[in-house]
Design a protein around this motif. Structure first.
Motif, PDB file in Angstrom:
ATOM      1  N   VAL A 217      38.114  37.208  43.660  1.00 30.00           N
ATOM      2  CA  VAL A 217      38.294  36.223  44.776  1.00 30.00           C
ATOM      3  C   VAL A 217      37.246  36.438  45.257  1.00 30.00           C
ATOM      4  CG1 VAL A 217      39.666  34.863  45.786  1.00 30.00           C
ATOM      5  CG2 VAL A 217      40.479  36.634  44.578  1.00 30.00           C
ATOM      6  N   ARG A 218      36.658  36.532  46.233  1.00 33.59           N
ATOM      7  CA  ARG A 218      35.626  37.131  46.577  1.00 33.59           C
ATOM      8  C   ARG A 218      34.553  36.660  46.599  1.00 33.59           C
ATOM      9  NH1 ARG A 218      36.186  42.031  49.368  1.00 33.59           N
ATOM     10  NH2 ARG A 218      37.652  41.688  50.658  1.00 33.59           N
ATOM     11  N   TYR A 219      34.330  38.057  45.426  1.00 38.03           N
ATOM     12  CA  TYR A 219      32.675  37.570  44.854  1.00 38.03           C
ATOM     13  C   TYR A 219      32.693  35.504  43.862  1.00 38.03           C
ATOM     14  CZ  TYR A 219      31.785  42.580  45.715  1.00 38.03           C
ATOM     15  OH  TYR A 219      31.417  43.649  45.289  1.00 38.03           O
ATOM     16  N   ASP A 220      33.760  35.790  43.744  1.00 36.80           N
ATOM     17  CA  ASP A 220      34.149  34.578  42.294  1.00 36.80           C
ATOM     18  C   ASP A 220      33.746  33.498  43.782  1.00 36.80           C
ATOM     19  OD1 ASP A 220      34.073  35.602  40.249  1.00 36.80           O
ATOM     20  OD2 ASP A 220      36.480  35.022  40.129  1.00 36.80           O
ATOM     21  N   ASN A 221      34.575  33.970  44.573  1.00 31.74           N
ATOM     22  CA  ASN A 221      34.244  32.236  45.480  1.00 31.74           C
ATOM     23  C   ASN A 221      33.005  32.690  46.601  1.00 31.74           C
ATOM     24  OD1 ASN A 221      36.210  29.895  45.537  1.00 31.74           O
ATOM     25  ND2 ASN A 221      37.296  32.482  45.301  1.00 31.74           N
ATOM     26  N   THR A 222      32.297  33.461  46.843  1.00 30.74           N
ATOM     27  CA  THR A 222      30.967  33.666  47.445  1.00 30.74           C
ATOM     28  C   THR A 222      29.940  32.965  47.847  1.00 30.74           C
ATOM     29  OG1 THR A 222      29.583  35.146  47.989  1.00 30.74           O
ATOM     30  CG2 THR A 222      29.355  35.215  45.762  1.00 30.74           C
TER      31      THR A 222
ATOM     32  N   GLN B 161      48.111  49.377  45.038  1.00 30.96           N
ATOM     33  CA  GLN B 161      47.152  48.987  46.367  1.00 30.96           C
ATOM     34  C   GLN B 161      45.825  48.580  45.578  1.00 30.96           C
ATOM     35  OE1 GLN B 161      48.250  52.168  48.780  1.00 30.96           O
ATOM     36  NE2 GLN B 161      48.596  50.814  49.568  1.00 30.96           N
ATOM     37  N   ALA B 162      45.343  49.155  44.458  1.00 28.06           N
ATOM     38  CA  ALA B 162      43.719  49.038  43.540  1.00 28.06           C
ATOM     39  C   ALA B 162      44.234  48.566  43.091  1.00 28.06           C
ATOM     40  CB  ALA B 162      43.989  50.019  42.681  1.00 28.06           C
ATOM     41  N   ILE B 163      45.015  47.658  42.531  1.00 30.29           N
ATOM     42  CA  ILE B 163      45.122  46.002  41.524  1.00 30.29           C
ATOM     43  C   ILE B 163      45.052  44.688  42.795  1.00 30.29           C
ATOM     44  CG2 ILE B 163      46.305  44.764  40.228  1.00 30.29           C
ATOM     45  CD1 ILE B 163      47.622  47.007  38.734  1.00 30.29           C
ATOM     46  N   ALA B 164      45.799  45.155  43.611  1.00 29.36           N
ATOM     47  CA  ALA B 164      45.870  43.983  44.692  1.00 29.36           C
ATOM     48  C   ALA B 164      44.635  44.376  45.061  1.00 29.36           C
ATOM     49  CB  ALA B 164      46.882  44.707  45.811  1.00 29.36           C
ATOM     50  N   GLU B 165      43.833  45.809  45.430  1.00 33.02           N
ATOM     51  CA  GLU B 165      42.021  45.087  46.316  1.00 33.02           C
ATOM     52  C   GLU B 165      41.495  45.165  44.811  1.00 33.02           C
ATOM     53  OE1 GLU B 165      41.087  46.152  49.482  1.00 33.02           O
ATOM     54  OE2 GLU B 165      42.940  46.719  49.700  1.00 33.02           O
ATOM     55  N   SER B 166      41.154  44.801  43.862  1.00 31.74           N
ATOM     56  CA  SER B 166      40.720  44.465  43.036  1.00 31.74           C
ATOM     57  C   SER B 166      40.893  42.828  42.520  1.00 31.74           C
ATOM     58  CB  SER B 166      40.678  44.880  41.145  1.00 31.74           C
ATOM     59  OG  SER B 166      40.752  44.982  40.654  1.00 31.74           O
TER      60      SER B 166
ATOM     61  N   TRP C 202      46.278  55.217  35.185  1.00 27.81           N
ATOM     62  CA  TRP C 202      44.769  55.004  36.109  1.00 27.81           C
ATOM     63  C   TRP C 202      43.945  54.553  35.385  1.00 27.81           C
ATOM     64  CZ3 TRP C 202      44.141  54.473  41.693  1.00 27.81           C
ATOM     65  CH2 TRP C 202      45.551  55.357  41.852  1.00 27.81           C
ATOM     66  N   LEU C 203      43.683  55.012  33.869  1.00 21.97           N
ATOM     67  CA  LEU C 203      42.227  54.658  33.322  1.00 21.97           C
ATOM     68  C   LEU C 203      42.487  52.965  32.928  1.00 21.97           C
ATOM     69  CD1 LEU C 203      41.071  57.372  31.543  1.00 21.97           C
ATOM     70  CD2 LEU C 203      40.478  56.527  33.513  1.00 21.97           C
ATOM     71  N   GLU C 204      43.954  52.413  32.724  1.00 22.28           N
ATOM     72  CA  GLU C 204      44.109  51.582  32.001  1.00 22.28           C
ATOM     73  C   GLU C 204      43.779  50.226  33.846  1.00 22.28           C
ATOM     74  OE1 GLU C 204      48.423  51.344  31.066  1.00 22.28           O
ATOM     75  OE2 GLU C 204      47.694  52.293  29.257  1.00 22.28           O
ATOM     76  N   LEU C 205      43.590  50.529  34.072  1.00 27.63           N
ATOM     77  CA  LEU C 205      43.269  49.771  35.445  1.00 27.63           C
ATOM     78  C   LEU C 205      41.897  49.093  35.133  1.00 27.63           C
ATOM     79  CD1 LEU C 205      44.377  51.252  38.967  1.00 27.63           C
ATOM     80  CD2 LEU C 205      45.752  50.141  37.259  1.00 27.63           C
ATOM     81  N   ARG C 206      41.260  49.796  34.898  1.00 25.71           N
ATOM     82  CA  ARG C 206      40.240  49.552  33.998  1.00 25.71           C
ATOM     83  C   ARG C 206      39.579  47.735  33.105  1.00 25.71           C
ATOM     84  NH1 ARG C 206      37.619  54.283  30.904  1.00 25.71           N
ATOM     85  NH2 ARG C 206      39.788  54.347  29.999  1.00 25.71           N
ATOM     86  N   TYR C 207      40.867  47.199  32.888  1.00 28.98           N
ATOM     87  CA  TYR C 207      41.045  46.733  31.878  1.00 28.98           C
ATOM     88  C   TYR C 207      41.910  44.823  33.053  1.00 28.98           C
ATOM     89  CZ  TYR C 207      40.695  49.282  27.975  1.00 28.98           C
ATOM     90  OH  TYR C 207      39.974  50.279  27.754  1.00 28.98           O
ATOM     91  N   TRP C 208      41.956  45.206  33.965  1.00 23.39           N
ATOM     92  CA  TRP C 208      42.220  44.614  35.148  1.00 23.39           C
ATOM     93  C   TRP C 208      41.343  43.962  35.397  1.00 23.39           C
ATOM     94  CZ3 TRP C 208      47.406  42.912  37.084  1.00 23.39           C
ATOM     95  CH2 TRP C 208      48.792  44.062  36.167  1.00 23.39           C
ATOM     96  N   ARG C 209      40.327  44.088  35.927  1.00 22.12           N
ATOM     97  CA  ARG C 209      39.747  43.195  36.112  1.00 22.12           C
ATOM     98  C   ARG C 209      39.309  41.573  35.221  1.00 22.12           C
ATOM     99  NH1 ARG C 209      35.158  48.105  36.414  1.00 22.12           N
ATOM    100  NH2 ARG C 209      36.041  49.526  37.976  1.00 22.12           N
TER     101      ARG C 209
END
Length: 200
Positions: free
Chosen positions: A136-141, A126-131, A193-200
């Motif tokens: 997408v929201r920030y890129d298209n603001t 869920q965290a990956i999906a929310e990220s 969990w810490l690996e999620l830092r690289y999903w951005r």
């Protein structure tokens, strides 16, 4: 009664009676701001630069652990905030050499990490999906996203925190003690969990 007198009262009662004292002091519940002020004072109290006997230090850490755990149990603060502060206090305990004996299990690296891991509000998936959604929201603001220069800014009366923000808060704090964790299962979960830092 102000925060200073509240703190004196907290230190004067046995650890097992702190919950009862808080219930009497705040029958309708203390504000998150009050809890945060207490947490900050607890942090100063357990810092290595304070002169104290080993027994006094152990007692101070026990009070800190009980207060933070209590705040989460009675929903005085968000679980992620409690996890952040528990990990913060646990990381301070690691600075002492020789180490402090008789620390509560929840302030040892394995105990603190395991407790904090249970405070994530959403799953990793869920965290990956929310990220991805946030990116997408920030890129298209457009310009409406930003506060107007020289214009009036209307702020909400209460700030809402997203589950993803809470995930990031806990992840940040977990990194402080991750290298000290000995339980292999807990260590694997932390790094997942810490690996999620690289999903951005």
């Amino acid at each position: 009664m102000g925060i200073d007198s509240d703190l004196r009262e907290i230190w004067s009662v046995p650890v097992e009676q702190i919950a009862g004292w808080v219930a009497r002091r705040w029958p309708d519940g203390a504000s998150p701001q009050w809890w945060l002020a207490v947490f900050e004072s607890l942090e100063v109290r357990v810092m290595p630069f304070r002169g104290a006997t080993s027994n006094r230090r152990a007692d101070d850490f026990k009070v800190a652990a009980e207060v933070i755990d209590l705040a989460v149990r009675i929903e005085g603060v968000r679980a992620a905030v409690g996890a952040y502060w528990m990990l913060r206090i646990a990381s301070i305990a690691r600075r002492f050499d020789p180490p402090i004996f008789d620390l509560p299990e929840i302030l040892l690296p394995d105990g603190a990490a395991k407790w904090a891991l249970g405070k994530f509000p959403i799953t990793r998936e869920q965290a990956i999906a929310e990220s991805e959604i946030r990116k997408v929201r920030y890129d298209n603001t457009d310009e409406s996203f930003y506060a107007p220069i020289g214009g009036e800014v209307n702020l909400p009366s209460e700030v809402e925190f997203s589950a993803l923000q809470d995930v990031e808060l806990i992840m940040w704090a977990l990194s402080w003690i991750s290298s000290y964790v000995e339980d292999e299962e807990v260590d694997r979960e932390i790094h997942a969990w810490l690996e999620l830092r690289y999903w951005r």
